[in-house]
Design an enzyme around this catalytic site. Sequence first.
Site, PDB file in Angstrom:
ATOM      1  N   GLY A 197      18.658  59.232  33.712  1.00 30.01           N
ATOM      2  CA  GLY A 197      18.450  58.042  32.896  1.00 30.01           C
ATOM      3  C   GLY A 197      17.398  58.207  31.817  1.00 30.01           C
ATOM      4  N   CYS A 234      48.799  43.563  33.560  1.00 25.46           N
ATOM      5  CA  CYS A 234      49.168  44.328  32.368  1.00 25.46           C
ATOM      6  C   CYS A 234      50.626  44.053  32.028  1.00 25.46           C
ATOM      7  CB  CYS A 234      48.956  45.824  32.624  1.00 25.46           C
ATOM      8  SG  CYS A 234      49.676  46.875  31.345  1.00 25.46           S
ATOM      9  N   CYS A 237      52.674  47.644  32.596  1.00 24.09           N
ATOM     10  CA  CYS A 237      52.778  48.326  33.881  1.00 24.09           C
ATOM     11  C   CYS A 237      52.503  47.403  35.063  1.00 24.09           C
ATOM     12  CB  CYS A 237      51.859  49.546  33.934  1.00 24.09           C
ATOM     13  SG  CYS A 237      50.133  49.140  34.200  1.00 24.09           S
ATOM     14  N   CYS A 274      46.927  47.598  29.524  1.00 23.15           N
ATOM     15  CA  CYS A 274      45.862  48.499  29.974  1.00 23.15           C
ATOM     16  C   CYS A 274      45.232  49.187  28.770  1.00 23.15           C
ATOM     17  CB  CYS A 274      46.432  49.590  30.870  1.00 23.15           C
ATOM     18  SG  CYS A 274      47.036  49.013  32.437  1.00 23.15           S
ATOM     19  N   CYS A 296      48.343  53.686  32.281  1.00 24.83           N
ATOM     20  CA  CYS A 296      49.469  52.773  32.106  1.00 24.83           C
ATOM     21  C   CYS A 296      50.795  53.545  32.106  1.00 24.83           C
ATOM     22  CB  CYS A 296      49.290  52.011  30.798  1.00 24.83           C
ATOM     23  SG  CYS A 296      50.280  50.514  30.653  1.00 24.83           S
TER      24      CYS A 296
END
Lengths: 258, 302
Positions: free
Chosen positions: B36, B245, B248, B270, B276
Site C-alpha cells: 500500500g 445481464c 448472459c 456485463c 459474458c
Amino acid sequence: MIEEAPLLRAQNVTRLYGGRVGCRDISFSLWPGEVLGVVGESGSGKTTLLRSLAGFEPPDEGAIHFRHGTEEHDIYALDEASRRAMMRTEWGMVHQNPRDGLRLDVSAGGNIGESLMARGDRHYGKMRARITDWLQRVEIDSSRIDDSPQSFSGGMQQRLQIARVLVAEPRLVFMDEPTGGLDVSVQARLLDLLRVLVRDLHLAAIIVTHDLAVARLLTDRLIVMKDGHIIEEGLTDQILDDPHHAYTQLLTSAVLSA
Amino acid sequence: MTPASQHDPDYNYAYLDEATKRMLRRCLLKAIAIPGYQVPFASREMPLARGWGTGGIQITAAIIGPADTLKVIDQGADDTTNAVSIRHFFARVTAVATTEETTKASLIQTRHRIPEEPLRDGQILVYQVPLPEPLRKLIPSESETRKIHAWAEYGPIYVRLYEDIAQYGHVTSTYSHPILVNDRYIASPTPIPKFDNPKMHMSPALQLFGAGREKRLYAIPPYTKVKSLDFEDYPFALQRWDEPCALCGSTSSYLDEVIINDANERMFVCSDTHYCETRRAEGHEGPQLAKAQSVRLTGCAP
C-alpha cells in the site's frame, strides 16, 4: 484552582527573523485551568510567540515544555509525529481568521466531525450527536449542521471554529485575536460564550489580543509585550488598574473604558 | 490464445531499456515489501500520452517474460481501442502469447476493472492508476500527505464519507473507494468500481499499481488484508442491479448500462466481455440476447 505543576512552561523563547527580533527571552508558566492574556501593540511579537508555543514554528533559542500526565515534554525535542499527536489531542488553536481554521468546502458538521475522526471516532451516529451538542453549545442552530460555513456570518464562523477545536477536548487552547474583525455586539456574545466554556471545561487558555477589554473580561493573568520583550506581567486587574511600566500606562490610558 | 511470434528487432525486449526495467523491479520489490505504500519511480516517456496508462505499461514491461501470457482489459472489455492497442504493443515488442481468457493469462493489465472470474495463485494483475494519492482532494500538499501516510493520521479521509452520509444518507462513491491495505496504509484502488473492492481482499494474485504521470507505484501482495473504508454504523455496501445481464443472464457480475436507441430503451450488460461471452458459450441466455444478436450488439461472434 491552581494545581502544583504548571501545564506549560516557556523558557527563554526567542524567535528571530534574520536580524529582526520576533520575540526574545520570553519565559512564563501556565497552570491548568488558567487563562493567560498576551497584550501589546501590532508587531510586538504576540503572534510569533503563540505560533512557537502551539508547535507551528520552533523557537531559535529556548524551550517549551508541556506536561502530559506527570511527565514534562520539551515539545520541540519530541519527534514530529508525537508533536503532531499532541497538537491534535492536548491543545488546539483558534485562528484570528476563521478561514485558516476551517475547511470551507466541508459542511459545518464535517468541520467539527473532522476533529473527532482525527482522534479515531468511526461511528457516524455517535459523532452526529456530539456535533449537534457542540453546535448548540456555541449557539449555532443545529438545523445548520449540513450547511457550508461559507454561508455563515463572521461571528458564526468563529464560533464554529471554536467548536471544532473544543470538541477534541484539549487541555489548552491558543487563541489569536478571537474577536478580531467582529462587531461589538457579536464580540460581546462571543466573549461571554468563551468565558462560560473555559470555566465549564476547566480549560487553560492563552489569548493573544490587542484589545484590553477582551483581556479584562477573559483573562486571569496578563503579559504585556513590546518589541518582542515582556515588559510587565501580573494579575489582570492589577496590571490594568495599576500599570507600572510606562508603556503599559500608555496602553491603558489609550483605551476609553477598559 | 494467440501464440508467440517474433518480437520486433528494432526495439529492446519489452520496449524499455534494461536499466529502466531494473529500476522498476527494484521499486516493485520495495512496494511489495510495504503493501500500500506509494514508491516514487523514474517514470519514462512512453509511446503514448501520460495519463493513458503509461504507469501500467511500464510495470508490465518490467516484469513480462517470454513464458507469460498477456491479457489486457479496458473497463472490463478486451476489445476496446485501448486494450487492443496495448495488447498489440506488447505482442510486437515481446512476442508473448496474448489471450482474452482470464484463467489462461499469467499477466493481466487492467484499466479500472478486476475480472469476474476469480484470480488464482501466480497470476499478476497490473492496474493503470491516474491518481495514486487517495488524500489528494482533501490535502493538496504532497509533503503533508506523505507525513499523514507515514504516521497513519487518517482522520481527514473519513470526512469524505461523513459528508456523503450527511448530504445524501449513504456513501455515494461508486468507484475509487479508498482502501486500507494490511491494516496500515490507505491507498486508492484506482477508479475500479467499488463493486470490485472486495475482490482485492485476500486475493491469491499479486496486484501491482502504476501511475506514470504521478510517478508512483504501489502493490498489494497475494493474500493481503484489504478493507474498504466505512463507519461502524454505515458498513461498506455494494451497489445492486434490479435486472440480470441482458446478454448472459448473470446476476452476480458488474453491469454497464447501455443506451440502445433514441426511444430511451437501455440494457444492462456485463462489463467483463470475456466473462459474458464465456457464459453465453456455456448456453446461458439473458432476456435480450436474441434482440441484441439481431442488431449485432454482442461484441464478437454472433
